[in-house]
Every structure is written in structure tokens, then in C-alpha cells.
Design a protein around this motif. Structure first.
Motif, PDB file in Angstrom:
ATOM      1  N   SER A 103      81.678  47.777   7.875  1.00 38.33           N
ATOM      2  CA  SER A 103      82.945  47.928   8.581  1.00 38.33           C
ATOM      3  C   SER A 103      82.968  49.224   9.370  1.00 38.33           C
ATOM      4  N   ARG A 104      82.522  50.329   8.743  1.00 37.35           N
ATOM      5  CA  ARG A 104      82.492  51.617   9.440  1.00 37.35           C
ATOM      6  C   ARG A 104      81.595  51.544  10.667  1.00 37.35           C
ATOM      7  N   GLU A 105      80.438  50.888  10.518  1.00 40.52           N
ATOM      8  CA  GLU A 105      79.501  50.791  11.646  1.00 40.52           C
ATOM      9  C   GLU A 105      80.110  49.985  12.786  1.00 40.52           C
ATOM     10  N   CYS A 106      80.790  48.880  12.451  1.00 38.66           N
ATOM     11  CA  CYS A 106      81.428  48.062  13.487  1.00 38.66           C
ATOM     12  C   CYS A 106      82.517  48.842  14.222  1.00 38.66           C
ATOM     13  N   VAL A 107      83.325  49.591  13.461  1.00 36.64           N
ATOM     14  CA  VAL A 107      84.385  50.397  14.070  1.00 36.64           C
ATOM     15  C   VAL A 107      83.788  51.473  14.973  1.00 36.64           C
ATOM     16  N   GLU A 108      82.683  52.093  14.521  1.00 37.06           N
ATOM     17  CA  GLU A 108      82.025  53.117  15.333  1.00 37.06           C
ATOM     18  C   GLU A 108      81.540  52.543  16.659  1.00 37.06           C
ATOM     19  N   ARG A 142      82.761  53.855  20.291  1.00 34.84           N
ATOM     20  CA  ARG A 142      81.820  54.441  21.243  1.00 34.84           C
ATOM     21  C   ARG A 142      81.763  53.671  22.563  1.00 34.84           C
ATOM     22  N   ASP A 143      82.321  52.466  22.579  1.00 39.80           N
ATOM     23  CA  ASP A 143      82.261  51.629  23.776  1.00 39.80           C
ATOM     24  C   ASP A 143      83.344  52.053  24.757  1.00 39.80           C
ATOM     25  N   HIS A 144      82.952  52.788  25.779  1.00 34.63           N
ATOM     26  CA  HIS A 144      83.903  53.273  26.771  1.00 34.63           C
ATOM     27  C   HIS A 144      83.868  52.439  28.051  1.00 34.63           C
ATOM     28  N   SER A 145      83.078  51.361  28.057  1.00 33.89           N
ATOM     29  CA  SER A 145      83.018  50.520  29.248  1.00 33.89           C
ATOM     30  C   SER A 145      84.255  49.641  29.315  1.00 33.89           C
ATOM     31  N   PRO A 146      84.727  49.290  30.529  1.00 30.44           N
ATOM     32  CA  PRO A 146      85.922  48.439  30.645  1.00 30.44           C
ATOM     33  C   PRO A 146      85.646  47.049  30.098  1.00 30.44           C
ATOM     34  N   PRO A 147      86.609  46.441  29.393  1.00 25.96           N
ATOM     35  CA  PRO A 147      86.418  45.087  28.858  1.00 25.96           C
ATOM     36  C   PRO A 147      86.173  44.090  29.979  1.00 25.96           C
ATOM     37  N   ASP A 148      85.235  43.163  29.788  1.00 26.08           N
ATOM     38  CA  ASP A 148      84.949  42.140  30.781  1.00 26.08           C
ATOM     39  C   ASP A 148      86.103  41.147  30.850  1.00 26.08           C
ATOM     40  N   GLY A 149      86.801  41.164  31.972  1.00 25.28           N
ATOM     41  CA  GLY A 149      87.890  40.210  32.144  1.00 25.28           C
ATOM     42  C   GLY A 149      89.030  40.402  31.171  1.00 25.28           C
ATOM     43  N   GLY A 150      89.125  41.572  30.565  1.00 23.75           N
ATOM     44  CA  GLY A 150      90.229  41.823  29.637  1.00 23.75           C
ATOM     45  C   GLY A 150      90.034  41.185  28.273  1.00 23.75           C
ATOM     46  N   ASN A 151      88.818  40.707  27.957  1.00 21.71           N
ATOM     47  CA  ASN A 151      88.567  40.069  26.671  1.00 21.71           C
ATOM     48  C   ASN A 151      88.540  41.094  25.553  1.00 21.71           C
ATOM     49  N   GLY A 152      88.912  40.660  24.378  1.00 23.88           N
ATOM     50  CA  GLY A 152      88.842  41.521  23.207  1.00 23.88           C
ATOM     51  C   GLY A 152      87.822  40.978  22.228  1.00 23.88           C
TER      52      GLY A 152
END
Length: 243
Positions: free
Chosen positions: A203-208, A212-222
Motif C-alpha cells: 500500500s505504501r509503495e502504491c501511494v508513493e 511521485r506522478d506529477h504528469s497530467p492525467p490522460d483525459g482526466g482518468n483516475g
């Protein structure tokens, strides 16, 4: 010195968590047990030795630092009253969700349907609820730790179960970017504790990765992930069990 003491204390906790003794540390550092005890007593560790101890436990130095910081965070859980107020307002709940995911004020205004004034009003509410501390320039300091979790069976968790998880698990997880794993089996209490640690680390690794992902979401997807573990037997198999 205070931060150094926190790190040493966290190393001690982690060693206990992984059932590792000073003797194991001494072998890893190629020192005597007496020397290792003295190092933990004085906190006089070199960075190289801290790295080696982390390696012994299979942890990264960054994780130890974050765990040490978490210990000094004010809270890992909100009160029942705080959760009730947050979940009663869908917009406040959404803003809380974004804030807990470290989404900056400017990005929320840019990405979602909030004016600066509207969003500031919600930030002020969260400041009053002691979820965050509002700072100049609409920056925030979170008053909850990275280990924060909603109350078990509380208002927010009930909302998540009734709304979010029902929709989340309605998918067949067959898309190119989807994954679904399910596995169960009989395990000992010791193995169950190991599984809990593995899930916490995952869980910690996934949250990290998300943070760390500062790129804009593709098409606003989550994206969302769920990790769950509990002692459990499928009710449909009950008829096959001996009394």
C-alpha cells in the motif's frame, strides 16, 4: 538531533516488527553485539550503516524516514464527529479526498469545477476540522499521517462501501490497464501477520507511486487500488464442513 532520535527509534521498531535481533544486525554490520547496542544507545550511526540495517529488513531508507515522520504526525484517524461532517457534504468529502492525495490548491481549481473562493471555503472548513493547517498562498500542511485511515465501520467507510466499492467492483477488470488478483487459503497466525505486513508495504509503495506522478492525467482518468485481508471462509462452503 531530535530527527536522528526519531530515526533510531523507528529502526528499533522495525527490527522488532521483523523479529530481528541486535545479533542479526551485528552480523550484517560485521560488528560485535556490544558495539551495536552502543550504537543504538547513542544513535551515532553512519548513513552507510543505516542503509545496511534497512537492507537487512528489506526496507528502503526513505520508508524508514517516512515512518519516523508519521510517528510525529498528530493523528492517524479522525473522530466520529469529524467524519460525519465531512461525509455529510459530498463536495467537502471530494475536496478532502483530493487533499489527502496531496493535490495542490491550484490543480484542484484548474481540474475541477471549483472557483478559488469556493475551494478556499472548503479548505477553511478542513482547517477548522483539523485535517489540515492552511498556510499562506493557499498551501496546506496535512495534520494526518501517511498511515491515515478512515474509522472502521465509521461514516466515511460506510459511504465508501455503499457507493465507491460497489461501483469499483462492478467491473470485470478485463481492460489492458486493469488487474484483479484473488487468492485464499488456510494460513497460520504467523503467516497472517506476515501477509498484513506485506499488504501495508504494498500500500505504501502504491501511494508513493501516485504521489511521485506529477504528469497530467490522460483525459482526466483516475485510478484506484484496493488491498484487503481478513480471516474468512466462503459461506457457500459451510455445508461441506464437519460440525
Amino acid at each position: 538531533m531530535a530527527e536522528q532520535a526519531l530515526i533510531v527509534a523507528e529502526l528499533k521498531r522495525a527490527l522488532r516488527e521483523y523479529d530481528l535481533t541486535y545479533a542479526a544486525v551485528a552480523r550484517k554490520l560485521e560488528l560485535s553485539v556490544a558495539t551495536v547496542k552502543r550504537l543504538f544507545s547513542t544513535g551515532d550511526f553512519s548513513l552507510q550503516r543505516v542503509d545496511l540495517i534497512c537492507e537487512l529488513m528489506g526496507l528502503g531508507l526513505r520508508e524508514i524516514l517516512e515512518r519516523a515522520q508519521d510517528r510525529s504526525a498528530p493523528t492517524n484517524q479522525l473522530t466520529l464527529t469529524q467524519e460525519q461532517e465531512i461525509v455529510a457534504d459530498s463536495q467537502l468529502f471530494f475536496v478532502t479526498w483530493l487533499v489527502l492525495n496531496r493535490t495542490p490548491f491550484e490543480e484542484i481549481v484548474r481540474t475541477y469545477r471549483f472557483t478559488e473562493r469556493e475551494l478556499l471555503r472548503y479548505f477553511i472548513k478542513l482547517d477548522r476540522l483539523k485535517v489540515l493547517e492552511l498556510q499562506p498562498g493557499n498551501r496546506v500542511r496535512l495534520l494526518v499521517s501517511r498511515r491515515f485511515s478512515w474509522r472502521a465501520g465509521g461514516p466515511v467507510q460506510k459511504y465508501i462501501h455503499q457507493k465507491l466499492l460497489r461501483e469499483f467492483f462492478a467491473s470485470h477488470f478485463a481492460g489492458a490497464n486493469e488487474e484483479f488478483f484473488f487468492h485464499g487459503g488456510a494460513v497460520s497466525e504467523e503467516a497472517l501477520a506476515q501477509l498484513k505486513r506485506a499488504l501495508r508495504n504494498a500500500s505504501r509503495e502504491c501511494v508513493e507511486i501516485m504521489e511521485r506522478d506529477h504528469s497530467p492525467p490522460d483525459g482526466g482518468n483516475g485510478a484506484a487500488f484496493v488491498l484487503a485481508l481478513r480471516p474468512w471462509k466462503y459461506s457457500g462452503f459451510a455445508e461441506f464442513e464437519r460440525n
